[in-house]
Design a protein around this motif. Sequence first.
Motif, PDB file in Angstrom:
ATOM      1  N   MET A   1       0.830  -1.202   0.043  1.00 19.80           N
ATOM      2  CA  MET A   1      -0.134  -0.215  -0.011  1.00 19.80           C
ATOM      3  C   MET A   1       0.991   1.543   0.322  1.00 19.80           C
ATOM      4  SD  MET A   1      -3.338   1.317   2.466  1.00 19.80           S
ATOM      5  CE  MET A   1      -2.223   1.335   4.171  1.00 19.80           C
ATOM      6  N   PRO A   2       1.132   1.488  -0.747  1.00 13.82           N
ATOM      7  CA  PRO A   2       2.421   2.821  -1.395  1.00 13.82           C
ATOM      8  C   PRO A   2       1.475   4.067  -1.188  1.00 13.82           C
ATOM      9  CG  PRO A   2       2.397   1.653  -3.555  1.00 13.82           C
ATOM     10  CD  PRO A   2       1.028   1.246  -2.510  1.00 13.82           C
ATOM     11  N   ILE A   3       1.957   5.152   0.140  1.00 14.89           N
ATOM     12  CA  ILE A   3       1.464   5.801   0.582  1.00 14.89           C
ATOM     13  C   ILE A   3       2.472   7.168   1.180  1.00 14.89           C
ATOM     14  CG2 ILE A   3       0.372   7.233   2.467  1.00 14.89           C
ATOM     15  CD1 ILE A   3      -1.406   4.513   2.608  1.00 14.89           C
ATOM     16  N   LYS A   4       3.370   8.125  -0.266  1.00  9.77           N
ATOM     17  CA  LYS A   4       4.223   8.328   0.232  1.00  9.77           C
ATOM     18  C   LYS A   4       4.080  10.281   0.843  1.00  9.77           C
ATOM     19  CE  LYS A   4       7.386   5.332  -2.961  1.00  9.77           C
ATOM     20  NZ  LYS A   4       7.704   5.850  -3.811  1.00  9.77           N
ATOM     21  N   ILE A  15      -8.411   1.964   2.946  1.00  8.64           N
ATOM     22  CA  ILE A  15      -8.573   1.095   2.461  1.00  8.64           C
ATOM     23  C   ILE A  15      -7.345   0.233   1.440  1.00  8.64           C
ATOM     24  CG2 ILE A  15      -9.542  -1.193   1.862  1.00  8.64           C
ATOM     25  CD1 ILE A  15     -10.893   0.055   4.673  1.00  8.64           C
ATOM     26  N   GLY A  16      -6.531  -0.447   1.762  1.00 10.07           N
ATOM     27  CA  GLY A  16      -5.278  -0.626   0.297  1.00 10.07           C
ATOM     28  C   GLY A  16      -6.031  -1.710  -0.053  1.00 10.07           C
ATOM     29  N   PRO A  17      -5.164  -1.363  -1.398  1.00  9.95           N
ATOM     30  CA  PRO A  17      -4.392  -1.195  -1.644  1.00  9.95           C
ATOM     31  C   PRO A  17      -4.864   0.629  -2.746  1.00  9.95           C
ATOM     32  CG  PRO A  17      -4.683  -2.727  -4.049  1.00  9.95           C
ATOM     33  CD  PRO A  17      -5.539  -3.000  -2.341  1.00  9.95           C
ATOM     34  N   VAL A  18      -4.300   1.046  -2.879  1.00 10.04           N
ATOM     35  CA  VAL A  18      -3.964   2.518  -2.767  1.00 10.04           C
ATOM     36  C   VAL A  18      -2.355   3.138  -3.491  1.00 10.04           C
ATOM     37  CG1 VAL A  18      -5.511   3.207  -0.797  1.00 10.04           C
ATOM     38  CG2 VAL A  18      -4.049   3.794  -0.346  1.00 10.04           C
ATOM     39  N   ASN A  19      -2.587   4.055  -3.933  1.00  9.96           N
ATOM     40  CA  ASN A  19      -1.544   5.002  -4.660  1.00  9.96           C
ATOM     41  C   ASN A  19      -1.700   6.540  -3.926  1.00  9.96           C
ATOM     42  OD1 ASN A  19       1.065   5.501  -5.635  1.00  9.96           O
ATOM     43  ND2 ASN A  19      -0.212   5.323  -7.560  1.00  9.96           N
ATOM     44  N   LEU A  20      -1.563   6.761  -2.812  1.00 13.67           N
ATOM     45  CA  LEU A  20      -1.144   8.390  -2.144  1.00 13.67           C
ATOM     46  C   LEU A  20       0.232   9.129  -2.287  1.00 13.67           C
ATOM     47  CD1 LEU A  20      -3.356   7.472   0.497  1.00 13.67           C
ATOM     48  CD2 LEU A  20      -4.102   7.620  -1.696  1.00 13.67           C
ATOM     49  N   TYR A  21       0.162   9.939  -2.952  1.00 16.01           N
ATOM     50  CA  TYR A  21       1.689  10.529  -2.741  1.00 16.01           C
ATOM     51  C   TYR A  21       1.486  12.240  -2.646  1.00 16.01           C
ATOM     52  CZ  TYR A  21       1.623  10.269  -7.473  1.00 16.01           C
ATOM     53  OH  TYR A  21       1.011  10.908  -9.016  1.00 16.01           O
ATOM     54  N   GLY A  32     -11.379   4.776  -0.755  1.00 13.61           N
ATOM     55  CA  GLY A  32     -11.773   3.316  -0.754  1.00 13.61           C
ATOM     56  C   GLY A  32     -10.754   2.406  -1.296  1.00 13.61           C
ATOM     57  N   PRO A  33     -10.778   1.330  -1.458  1.00 15.74           N
ATOM     58  CA  PRO A  33      -9.784   0.803  -1.959  1.00 15.74           C
ATOM     59  C   PRO A  33      -9.655   0.955  -3.363  1.00 15.74           C
ATOM     60  CG  PRO A  33     -11.247  -0.846  -1.948  1.00 15.74           C
ATOM     61  CD  PRO A  33     -11.775   0.170  -0.754  1.00 15.74           C
ATOM     62  N   PHE A  34      -8.114   0.933  -4.338  1.00 12.59           N
ATOM     63  CA  PHE A  34      -7.522   1.074  -5.708  1.00 12.59           C
ATOM     64  C   PHE A  34      -7.884   2.636  -6.482  1.00 12.59           C
ATOM     65  CE2 PHE A  34      -8.826  -3.083  -5.239  1.00 12.59           C
ATOM     66  CZ  PHE A  34      -7.790  -4.240  -5.796  1.00 12.59           C
ATOM     67  N   VAL A  35      -8.163   3.126  -5.306  1.00 16.44           N
ATOM     68  CA  VAL A  35      -7.765   4.478  -5.355  1.00 16.44           C
ATOM     69  C   VAL A  35      -6.213   5.089  -5.387  1.00 16.44           C
ATOM     70  CG1 VAL A  35      -8.543   6.795  -4.405  1.00 16.44           C
ATOM     71  CG2 VAL A  35      -9.899   4.779  -3.869  1.00 16.44           C
ATOM     72  N   GLU A  36      -6.191   6.636  -6.301  1.00 17.80           N
ATOM     73  CA  GLU A  36      -5.419   7.088  -6.679  1.00 17.80           C
ATOM     74  C   GLU A  36      -5.196   8.708  -6.139  1.00 17.80           C
ATOM     75  OE1 GLU A  36      -1.422   8.579  -9.648  1.00 17.80           O
ATOM     76  OE2 GLU A  36      -2.128   6.166  -9.951  1.00 17.80           O
ATOM     77  N   ILE A  37      -4.562   9.035  -5.532  1.00 14.81           N
ATOM     78  CA  ILE A  37      -4.374  10.964  -5.217  1.00 14.81           C
ATOM     79  C   ILE A  37      -3.129  11.210  -5.313  1.00 14.81           C
ATOM     80  CG2 ILE A  37      -5.134  12.015  -3.499  1.00 14.81           C
ATOM     81  CD1 ILE A  37      -6.970  10.386  -1.869  1.00 14.81           C
ATOM     82  N   GLN A  38      -2.835  11.991  -6.292  1.00 15.60           N
ATOM     83  CA  GLN A  38      -2.017  12.331  -6.471  1.00 15.60           C
ATOM     84  C   GLN A  38      -1.299  13.700  -5.739  1.00 15.60           C
ATOM     85  OE1 GLN A  38      -2.043  13.118 -10.968  1.00 15.60           O
ATOM     86  NE2 GLN A  38      -1.416  10.868 -11.108  1.00 15.60           N
ATOM     87  N   GLN A  50     -14.888   6.695  -2.681  1.00  8.87           N
ATOM     88  CA  GLN A  50     -15.040   5.347  -2.850  1.00  8.87           C
ATOM     89  C   GLN A  50     -13.962   4.772  -3.817  1.00  8.87           C
ATOM     90  OE1 GLN A  50     -16.993   5.020  -0.301  1.00  8.87           O
ATOM     91  NE2 GLN A  50     -18.059   4.063  -1.352  1.00  8.87           N
ATOM     92  N   SER A  51     -14.239   3.645  -4.143  1.00  7.04           N
ATOM     93  CA  SER A  51     -12.748   2.311  -5.201  1.00  7.04           C
ATOM     94  C   SER A  51     -13.162   2.932  -6.294  1.00  7.04           C
ATOM     95  CB  SER A  51     -13.868   1.010  -4.616  1.00  7.04           C
ATOM     96  OG  SER A  51     -13.973   0.894  -5.405  1.00  7.04           O
ATOM     97  N   HIS A  52     -11.376   2.507  -6.512  1.00 10.55           N
ATOM     98  CA  HIS A  52     -11.164   2.622  -8.114  1.00 10.55           C
ATOM     99  C   HIS A  52     -11.559   4.402  -8.800  1.00 10.55           C
ATOM    100  CE1 HIS A  52     -12.492  -1.081  -7.566  1.00 10.55           C
ATOM    101  NE2 HIS A  52     -11.382  -1.443  -8.349  1.00 10.55           N
ATOM    102  N   SER A  53     -11.097   5.531  -7.971  1.00 12.88           N
ATOM    103  CA  SER A  53     -11.296   6.257  -8.319  1.00 12.88           C
ATOM    104  C   SER A  53      -9.663   7.271  -8.151  1.00 12.88           C
ATOM    105  CB  SER A  53     -11.830   7.131  -6.976  1.00 12.88           C
ATOM    106  OG  SER A  53     -13.067   7.525  -7.165  1.00 12.88           O
ATOM    107  N   PHE A  54     -10.215   8.297  -9.203  1.00  6.80           N
ATOM    108  CA  PHE A  54      -8.598   8.556  -9.436  1.00  6.80           C
ATOM    109  C   PHE A  54      -8.829  10.400  -9.339  1.00  6.80           C
ATOM    110  CE2 PHE A  54      -5.823  11.137 -12.868  1.00  6.80           C
ATOM    111  CZ  PHE A  54      -4.780  10.540 -12.036  1.00  6.80           C
ATOM    112  N   ILE A  55      -7.594  10.964  -8.634  1.00  9.88           N
ATOM    113  CA  ILE A  55      -7.598  12.094  -8.099  1.00  9.88           C
ATOM    114  C   ILE A  55      -6.916  12.725  -8.474  1.00  9.88           C
ATOM    115  CG2 ILE A  55      -7.576  14.197  -6.542  1.00  9.88           C
ATOM    116  CD1 ILE A  55     -10.147  11.685  -5.299  1.00  9.88           C
ATOM    117  N   CYS A  56      -6.372  13.289  -9.433  1.00  6.48           N
ATOM    118  CA  CYS A  56      -5.138  13.886 -10.275  1.00  6.48           C
ATOM    119  C   CYS A  56      -5.033  14.970  -9.764  1.00  6.48           C
ATOM    120  CB  CYS A  56      -5.846  13.966 -11.632  1.00  6.48           C
ATOM    121  SG  CYS A  56      -6.254  16.041 -12.022  1.00  6.48           S
TER     122      CYS A  56
END
Length: 147
Positions: A1-4, A15-21, A32-38, A50-56
């Motif tokens: 669960m990459p959170i940087k 809730i992982g997996p997520v990609n937050l940096y 939620g899971p499968f979320v990326e927040i840039q 919620q899950s499977h969202s992408f926030i650029c």
Amino acid sequence: MPIKNCKIGLNTKIIGPVNLYDCEIGNDCFIGPFVEIQKNVVIGDLTRIQSHSFICEGVMIGKNCFIGHGTIFTNDLFDSTDIKNWIKRKTNLGDNIRIGSNVTLLPINIGDNSIVGAGSVVTKDVLSNSIVAGNPAKIIRKISENK
């Protein structure tokens, strides 16, 4: 669960997996899971993603918002032929916003207390206290400010 390099508020549940940096998430939020927040994203208190969202990069989401499953934020209008020098634009959501599932948001502003119907593509700013839906999203009706 990459959170940087994230600033994550108290009682926020991820809730992982997520990609937050390089982002900031307020207190009492849910991711939620499968979320990326840039990077350079700010999410206000009491907001649910919620899950499977992408926030650029560069998105601002206010307090007490709900972002439905599979919501996609973009930060370019693709109005230039020069792909190396694209123009990054910002998206700002006010407080108490409700976004339905599978919505695509171009770089726009959404005013407080508004609702975006599921499956909509939002290409223009949304005024406060509005319900919008469709592709492209159009105002369905206004919400009474006197609740």
